[in-house]
Design a protein around this motif. Sequence first.
Motif, PDB file in Angstrom:
ATOM      1  N   ALA A  15       0.806  -1.231   0.000  1.00 32.58           N
ATOM      2  CA  ALA A  15       0.000   0.000   0.000  1.00 32.58           C
ATOM      3  C   ALA A  15       0.833   1.271   0.000  1.00 32.58           C
ATOM      4  O   ALA A  15       0.275   2.369  -0.027  1.00 32.58           O
ATOM      5  CB  ALA A  15      -0.933   0.007   1.215  1.00 32.58           C
ATOM      6  N   SER A  16       2.144   1.141   0.011  1.00 27.65           N
ATOM      7  CA  SER A  16       2.998   2.325   0.122  1.00 27.65           C
ATOM      8  C   SER A  16       3.005   3.186  -1.132  1.00 27.65           C
ATOM      9  O   SER A  16       3.247   4.387  -1.062  1.00 27.65           O
ATOM     10  CB  SER A  16       4.446   1.907   0.444  1.00 27.65           C
ATOM     11  N   ASN A  40       7.883   0.440   3.734  1.00 24.76           N
ATOM     12  CA  ASN A  40       8.436   1.783   3.909  1.00 24.76           C
ATOM     13  C   ASN A  40       7.533   2.586   4.845  1.00 24.76           C
ATOM     14  O   ASN A  40       6.428   2.963   4.476  1.00 24.76           O
ATOM     15  CB  ASN A  40       8.565   2.476   2.551  1.00 24.76           C
ATOM     16  N   THR A  41       8.020   2.851   6.044  1.00 23.07           N
ATOM     17  CA  THR A  41       7.198   3.505   7.064  1.00 23.07           C
ATOM     18  C   THR A  41       6.724   4.875   6.623  1.00 23.07           C
ATOM     19  O   THR A  41       5.539   5.221   6.780  1.00 23.07           O
ATOM     20  CB  THR A  41       7.984   3.626   8.381  1.00 23.07           C
ATOM     21  N   ASP A  42       7.620   5.688   6.075  1.00 25.58           N
ATOM     22  CA  ASP A  42       7.257   7.056   5.697  1.00 25.58           C
ATOM     23  C   ASP A  42       6.192   7.063   4.605  1.00 25.58           C
ATOM     24  O   ASP A  42       5.199   7.792   4.696  1.00 25.58           O
ATOM     25  CB  ASP A  42       8.498   7.831   5.236  1.00 25.58           C
ATOM     26  N   ARG A  43       6.383   6.269   3.574  1.00 24.36           N
ATOM     27  CA  ARG A  43       5.412   6.244   2.475  1.00 24.36           C
ATOM     28  C   ARG A  43       4.094   5.621   2.914  1.00 24.36           C
ATOM     29  O   ARG A  43       3.014   6.024   2.469  1.00 24.36           O
ATOM     30  CB  ARG A  43       5.990   5.505   1.267  1.00 24.36           C
ATOM     31  N   LEU A  44       4.178   4.638   3.805  1.00 23.06           N
ATOM     32  CA  LEU A  44       2.959   4.025   4.323  1.00 23.06           C
ATOM     33  C   LEU A  44       2.161   5.037   5.138  1.00 23.06           C
ATOM     34  O   LEU A  44       0.929   5.089   5.053  1.00 23.06           O
ATOM     35  CB  LEU A  44       3.316   2.796   5.170  1.00 23.06           C
ATOM     36  N   ASP A  45       2.865   5.846   5.921  1.00 21.42           N
ATOM     37  CA  ASP A  45       2.198   6.895   6.697  1.00 21.42           C
ATOM     38  C   ASP A  45       1.515   7.913   5.781  1.00 21.42           C
ATOM     39  O   ASP A  45       0.429   8.420   6.087  1.00 21.42           O
ATOM     40  CB  ASP A  45       3.194   7.612   7.610  1.00 21.42           C
ATOM     41  N   GLU A  46       2.151   8.213   4.661  1.00 18.50           N
ATOM     42  CA  GLU A  46       1.539   9.142   3.701  1.00 18.50           C
ATOM     43  C   GLU A  46       0.244   8.566   3.137  1.00 18.50           C
ATOM     44  O   GLU A  46      -0.763   9.272   3.019  1.00 18.50           O
ATOM     45  CB  GLU A  46       2.524   9.440   2.568  1.00 18.50           C
ATOM     46  N   THR A  47       0.271   7.274   2.791  1.00 16.87           N
ATOM     47  CA  THR A  47      -0.938   6.630   2.291  1.00 16.87           C
ATOM     48  C   THR A  47      -2.020   6.614   3.357  1.00 16.87           C
ATOM     49  O   THR A  47      -3.200   6.871   3.079  1.00 16.87           O
ATOM     50  CB  THR A  47      -0.641   5.190   1.829  1.00 16.87           C
ATOM     51  N   LEU A  48      -1.633   6.308   4.588  1.00 21.18           N
ATOM     52  CA  LEU A  48      -2.593   6.261   5.686  1.00 21.18           C
ATOM     53  C   LEU A  48      -3.275   7.615   5.879  1.00 21.18           C
ATOM     54  O   LEU A  48      -4.500   7.699   6.013  1.00 21.18           O
ATOM     55  CB  LEU A  48      -1.882   5.822   6.974  1.00 21.18           C
ATOM     56  N   VAL A  60      -8.893   3.373   9.352  1.00 18.91           N
ATOM     57  CA  VAL A  60      -7.679   3.080   8.593  1.00 18.91           C
ATOM     58  C   VAL A  60      -6.522   2.902   9.564  1.00 18.91           C
ATOM     59  O   VAL A  60      -6.273   3.765  10.414  1.00 18.91           O
ATOM     60  CB  VAL A  60      -7.335   4.203   7.588  1.00 18.91           C
ATOM     61  N   SER A  61      -5.821   1.790   9.447  1.00 16.57           N
ATOM     62  CA  SER A  61      -4.633   1.540  10.260  1.00 16.57           C
ATOM     63  C   SER A  61      -3.541   0.998   9.353  1.00 16.57           C
ATOM     64  O   SER A  61      -3.777   0.695   8.179  1.00 16.57           O
ATOM     65  CB  SER A  61      -4.933   0.543  11.385  1.00 16.57           C
ATOM     66  N   SER A  62      -2.340   0.870   9.884  1.00  9.52           N
ATOM     67  CA  SER A  62      -1.222   0.394   9.062  1.00  9.52           C
ATOM     68  C   SER A  62      -0.366  -0.593   9.834  1.00  9.52           C
ATOM     69  O   SER A  62      -0.325  -0.580  11.070  1.00  9.52           O
ATOM     70  CB  SER A  62      -0.368   1.575   8.583  1.00  9.52           C
ATOM     71  N   VAL A  63       0.313  -1.440   9.080  1.00  9.31           N
ATOM     72  CA  VAL A  63       1.221  -2.437   9.617  1.00  9.31           C
ATOM     73  C   VAL A  63       2.487  -2.404   8.766  1.00  9.31           C
ATOM     74  O   VAL A  63       2.406  -2.544   7.536  1.00  9.31           O
ATOM     75  CB  VAL A  63       0.610  -3.854   9.572  1.00  9.31           C
TER      76      VAL A  63
END
Length: 242
Positions: A15-16, A40-48, A60-63
């Motif tokens: 999902a990044s 990729n934490t940063d890109r995943l946070d952007e998607t979130l 919406v949450s992320s792993v």
Amino acid sequence: MVRDITGQTVLIAGASSGMGRATALAAAAAGVNLILLGRNTDRLDETLTSARSAGRQARVSSVVADASDADVLADALKGIDLTAVDVLINSVGTNLMERTFDQLTPDSWAAMIQANLTAAFNLCRCFVPPMRLRGDGLIINISSVAARKPDRSGAAYQASKAGVLALNHAIMEEEWANGLRTTAILPGMTDTPLLDRRPSPVSTEVRSAALQPEDVAEACLFVMRLPRRAHVSELVIQPSRR
């Protein structure tokens, strides 16, 4: 009549960026609750953040996890009730710059199989048992049109994506009686970060003729909205200008 997917829980792996990110935003806008998985934490946070903005009523949450590592993936999913996940979308995939057969090495071959095919196996291995337990579930694997016809995307990429397609069909053959449906989506050239990994730069003209990640996202939502009695085994989507 299309099925209302509001309130369903969907896990999107990869999902990044690219197709996974576009699918996350489209699903959030449709009222789907999302679990976003990526490395990729940063890109995943952007998607979130973007998904939460697109779907104001959705959860919406992320792993953060590498789906190609079975132990890491299993550990990352420990805090999630897998029986509550209605849909798994596997959009994990990569390619090599040095991709022709004569450029491949045992290590680069193994890395491609691990990243594209083993990740798909690991994800399905996590979600097939809980879906079987509840007697319902949909798995969407993003393969590639390269799985069906020869092109210059590289032997390792084509082999791994053909493996994803075969894996998808094998699971359906074994699990349809248990309420599972599996769909392989085979996109043609799509304007994602993978184009930046081509050996030669991709021109603006070529990019403008390519599919957009949002096109693949719409294909995923189409499959999700079908009634449970309907099964799409493969969906090929290609640019109309070639």
